[in-house]
Design an enzyme around this catalytic site. Structure first.
Site: not given
Length: 307
Positions: A197, A244, A275
């Protein structure tokens, strides 16, 4: 190179019952686009057969008791917290250093810098560092929240804390951590980096801005560096989740830049994954996809850093 698609891992019946909207809203919440009240309010509008609001919310938020794959007491590793100078960041920084058994000045090993998400050095990321050490790498996972006292033990609070920090200084802390690993007396000088991330963005960024320090980079669902893409020397192995949309929207332009600059890269997209699919502390986790991605990452580091 093009993205290849993998099958999703097995999910429990309860998790399969959670609508995709809930995962999308959690992603918005986790990245600060909506607040917790809005997130819970949206969840309350869903009709999820057999699941209450508290069950759905609980499944989507981390349970770090689930995240430990390698114990901090494992006899094959030695883990400790190390402070270091960070002139490019906050002046002083701290990270979680994990050294494989038998590694010392006479028996050196390659190193991997581990970059956390947007909420500080939580137990999941510490476990990732231990997993790397079990495979023979010296692993170091800095905590961006050290200037504020460190990860607070709660992701909501950690996320709010990290949001108050200067992003450039956070990046500087990680850059100085990479330099520390390159020069550490136990390392071969070869440094890889993996991040998730926000940490995926940091991984892309350090590959672009520290081309003589980062020898291999494996960002998971990370956005591209903001500059110096033409400076990347390290091979990249990029991991994306099919669902995502936010991060995937940045990939076409990033891929074009990598091709234009003749960067050695491989990119994978994992089917039906959200995600955060590698994070085994939440309902976004997909075991099969996560294990496949991690197997690829370990093979990538062994090939690039141990050569």
């Amino acid at each position: 190179m093009t993205l290849s698609t993998e099958q999703s891992g097995h999910q429990t019946t309860a998790i399969k019952s959670i609508p995709q909207e809930a995962f999308d809203w959690y992603d918005e919440y986790a990245h600060g686009d909506i607040d917790r009240r809005t997130f819970l309010s949206r969840l309350g509008t869903l009709s999820v057969a057999g699941l209450t609001l508290s069950v759905v919310a609980g499944a989507l938020t981390p349970n770090y008791a689930l995240a430990e794959q390698v114990s901090f007491n494992d006899p094959d590793i030695t883990a400790s917290y190390v402070e270091y100078d960070s002139p490019n960041g906050h002046g002083k920084a701290r990270g979680y250093l994990v050294v494989p058994k038998g590694v010392d000045v006479n028996n050196k090993a390659a190193a991997v810098l581990v970059a956390h998400e947007n909420r500080g050095l939580n137990p999941y990321i510490e476990d990732v560092a231990r997993r790397l050490a079990k495979e023979g790498f010296i692993a170091f996972a800095p905590d961006a929240l050290f200037p504020l006292g460190g990860y607070p033990g709660n992701d909501d609070e950690g996320r709010a804390m990290q949001k108050t920090l200067d992003g450039a200084k956070i990046e500087g802390d990680f850059m100085d951590a990479a330099t520390l690993l390159k020069n550490h007396e136990f390392t071969t000088g070869k440094v890889g980096m993996v991040g998730f991330c926000f940490g995926g963005y940091l991984t892309n960024s350090l590959a672009a801005n520290m081309p003589d320090t980062i020898h291999a980079a494996a960002p998971y669902y990370g956005t591209p560096a903001k500059s110096n893409l033409d400076q990347i020397k390290a091979p990249l192995q990029l991991h994306f989740a099919e669902l995502d949309k936010r991060v995937n929207a940045t990939w076409p332009d990033y891929e074009e830049a990598l091709k234009a600059n003749n960067v050695d890269y491989t990119a994978y997209i994992y089917q039906t994954a959200n995600h955060g699919f590698h994070n085994d502390s939440t309902a976004r986790y997909q075991e099969k996809n996560a294990e496949l991605a991690w197997e690829r990452t370990l093979g990538f580091f062994k090939q690039t850093l141990n050569a």
